[in-house]
Write an enzyme that holds these catalytic residues in place. Structure first.
Site, PDB file in Angstrom:
ATOM      1  N   LYS A  68       0.845  -1.187   0.000  1.00  0.00           N
ATOM      2  CA  LYS A  68       0.000   0.000   0.000  1.00  0.00           C
ATOM      3  C   LYS A  68       0.882   1.240   0.000  1.00  0.00           C
ATOM      4  O   LYS A  68       1.675   1.451   0.920  1.00  0.00           O
ATOM      5  CB  LYS A  68      -0.908  -0.010   1.227  1.00  0.00           C
ATOM      6  CG  LYS A  68      -1.794   1.217   1.337  1.00  0.00           C
ATOM      7  CD  LYS A  68      -2.784   1.083   2.478  1.00  0.00           C
ATOM      8  CE  LYS A  68      -3.644   2.323   2.602  1.00  0.00           C
ATOM      9  NZ  LYS A  68      -4.589   2.212   3.724  1.00  0.00           N
ATOM     10  N   LYS A  87      -2.236  -1.515  -3.807  1.00  0.00           N
ATOM     11  CA  LYS A  87      -3.094  -0.343  -3.728  1.00  0.00           C
ATOM     12  C   LYS A  87      -2.259   0.927  -3.745  1.00  0.00           C
ATOM     13  O   LYS A  87      -1.283   0.995  -3.000  1.00  0.00           O
ATOM     14  CB  LYS A  87      -3.886  -0.430  -2.422  1.00  0.00           C
ATOM     15  CG  LYS A  87      -4.751   0.761  -2.111  1.00  0.00           C
ATOM     16  CD  LYS A  87      -5.334   0.605  -0.736  1.00  0.00           C
ATOM     17  CE  LYS A  87      -6.198   1.812  -0.433  1.00  0.00           C
ATOM     18  NZ  LYS A  87      -6.760   1.749   0.884  1.00  0.00           N
TER      19      LYS A  87
HETATM   20  C1  PBG Z   1      -7.143   3.452   5.655  1.00  0.00           C
HETATM   21  C2  PBG Z   1      -7.641   3.198   4.292  1.00  0.00           C
HETATM   22  C3  PBG Z   1      -7.504   4.108   3.246  1.00  0.00           C
HETATM   23  C4  PBG Z   1      -8.152   3.543   2.152  1.00  0.00           C
HETATM   24  C5  PBG Z   1      -8.635   2.293   2.541  1.00  0.00           C
HETATM   25  N1  PBG Z   1      -8.307   2.087   3.894  1.00  0.00           N
HETATM   26  C6  PBG Z   1      -6.932   5.472   3.190  1.00  0.00           C
HETATM   27  C7  PBG Z   1      -5.701   5.800   3.866  1.00  0.00           C
HETATM   28  O1  PBG Z   1      -4.780   4.980   3.996  1.00  0.00           O
HETATM   29  O2  PBG Z   1      -5.617   6.940   4.307  1.00  0.00           O
HETATM   30  C8  PBG Z   1      -8.231   4.238   0.833  1.00  0.00           C
HETATM   31  C9  PBG Z   1      -9.250   3.795  -0.105  1.00  0.00           C
HETATM   32  C10 PBG Z   1      -9.531   4.739  -1.196  1.00  0.00           C
HETATM   33  O3  PBG Z   1      -8.896   5.793  -1.364  1.00  0.00           O
HETATM   34  O4  PBG Z   1     -10.454   4.420  -1.943  1.00  0.00           O
HETATM   35  N2  PBG Z   1      -6.795   2.423   6.453  1.00  0.00           N
END
Ligand code: PBG
Length: 336
Positions: free
Chosen positions: A204, A261
């Site tokens: 991520k 992601k």
């Molecule tokens: C946080 C989380 C995020 C997303 C999914 N879980 C955002 C972040 O890390 O701040 C992002 C999903 C998206 O942007 O569609 N645990």
């Protein structure tokens, strides 16, 4: 002149693109409703359904509407949903303690969905960002300057057990703390949930494209900071080899499914991960990717349906077995 000029070619690839039926025969990647996981936002009563400004067509739903939406998705052949709670600010604190409340919104949502639509796979996010006042995915260190790794992992493992008890099929740790997959696996097994799986947000990146999601769950404004930096735990978008380090660790610690992601800007990473693992690979087409396509379509600059399809096709072609996307329902409808 033009007609008399002839190349002596053995191979003319255009021969197989001549008709629609030939093109169908040589099509390599096909999208199906079952490729998609629908992320859904759940909120407590009153204001729901609540539109999210930066995510056209996406609503925060109360539990009753969430159940209806899951039923509709199941009927359309979408096999899974990923649930995200949006909490009222009054339930947030520095430690994200509401994440461990027995009557948490997310737990009520999971129970309701599993009861009404038992066949749909329910996935929940394991991270503290919807629950903390600062919007970070974990608890802060004593000096308040960083997220504390091990203390956060301990909380996340307890959170995962609560979610398993509520009936989720897969927990999805999205926090990027070191060692959390192993700790969650051990906690689930110790509590008797050896059949609850882990979809690990393995790779991520610290992306600027999470903005609309942070509006959706209200995690955007950390202690006055305009753009919340998660750079001490999420990966640097510049790094490719580091992605494989994270992948190897999550596999060794017991991840059942690994995730990359964001998706669309990271097709090289999806391909790398696909080639490095035998586990199923998920990719998350995130909020900013969705918002971008919608914004351009609203301006009349891009065709929504075709860009939606192409963006997802590219992610699948890169090697994703399943895709989390806010387009899941629209795609399932379009593919009927
Ligand atoms: C946080 C989380 C995020 C997303 C999914 N879980 C955002 C972040 O890390 O701040 C992002 C999903 C998206 O942007 O569609 N645990």
């Amino acid at each position: 002149m033009a007609d008399s000029f002839k190349l002596e070619l053995t191979q003319r690839p255009r021969r197989l693109r001549r008709t629609a039926s030939l093109r169908a025969l040589i099509e390599e990647t096909v999208l199906r409703p079952q490729d998609f996981i629908a992320p859904l936002f759940v909120v407590d009563g009153k204001e729901a359904p609540e539109p999210i400004g930066s995510m056209p067509g996406v609503m925060r739903l109360d539990v009753a509407d969430l159940v209806k939406e899951c039923r509709a998705l199941a009927k359309l052949g979408v096999p899974a949903v990923a649930l995200f709670p949006k909490l009222d600010a009054k339930f947030k604190d520095e430690e994200g303690s509401a994440a461990l409340h027995e009557d948490a919104l997310i737990l009520r949502a999971v129970r309701a969905v599993k009861k009404a639509v038992p066949g749909i796979t329910v996935i929940t996010d394991i991270a503290l960002d919807p629950y903390t006042t600062h919007g970070h995915d974990g608890v802060l260190t004593v000096d308040g300057l960083d997220v504390a790794n091990d203390r956060t992992v301990e909380i996340l493992a307890r959170m995962a057990v609560l979610h398993a008890r509520a009936g989720v099929d897969l927990v999805a740790p999205s926090d990027m703390m070191d060692g959390r997959i192993g700790a969650i696996r051990r906690a689930l097994d110790a509590a008797g949930f050896s059949q609850t799986g882990i979809m690990a947000y393995s790779v991520k990146f610290a992306s600027a494209y999470y903005g609309p999601f942070r509006d959706a769950v209200g995690s955007a404004k950390a202690a006055g900071a305009k753009l919340l930096s998660k750079a001490t735990y999420q990966l640097n978008p510049a790094n490719r080899r580091e992605a494989l380090v994270e992948l190897a660790l999550d596999e060794a610690e017991g991840a059942d499914i690994v995730m990359v992601k964001p998706a669309g800007l990271y097709l090289d990473i999806i391909r790398d991960v696909r080639e490095a693992t035998q586990r199923p690979v998920a990719a998350y087409q995130i909020s900013g990717e969705y918002a971008q396509i919608h914004a351009a379509a609203q301006l009349g600059w891009l065709d929504l349906a075709r860009c939606r399809h192409e963006s997802l096709l590219a992610i699948k072609r890169a090697g994703a077995d399943m895709i989390l996307t806010y387009f899941a329902k629209d795609m399932a409808l379009a593919l009927r």
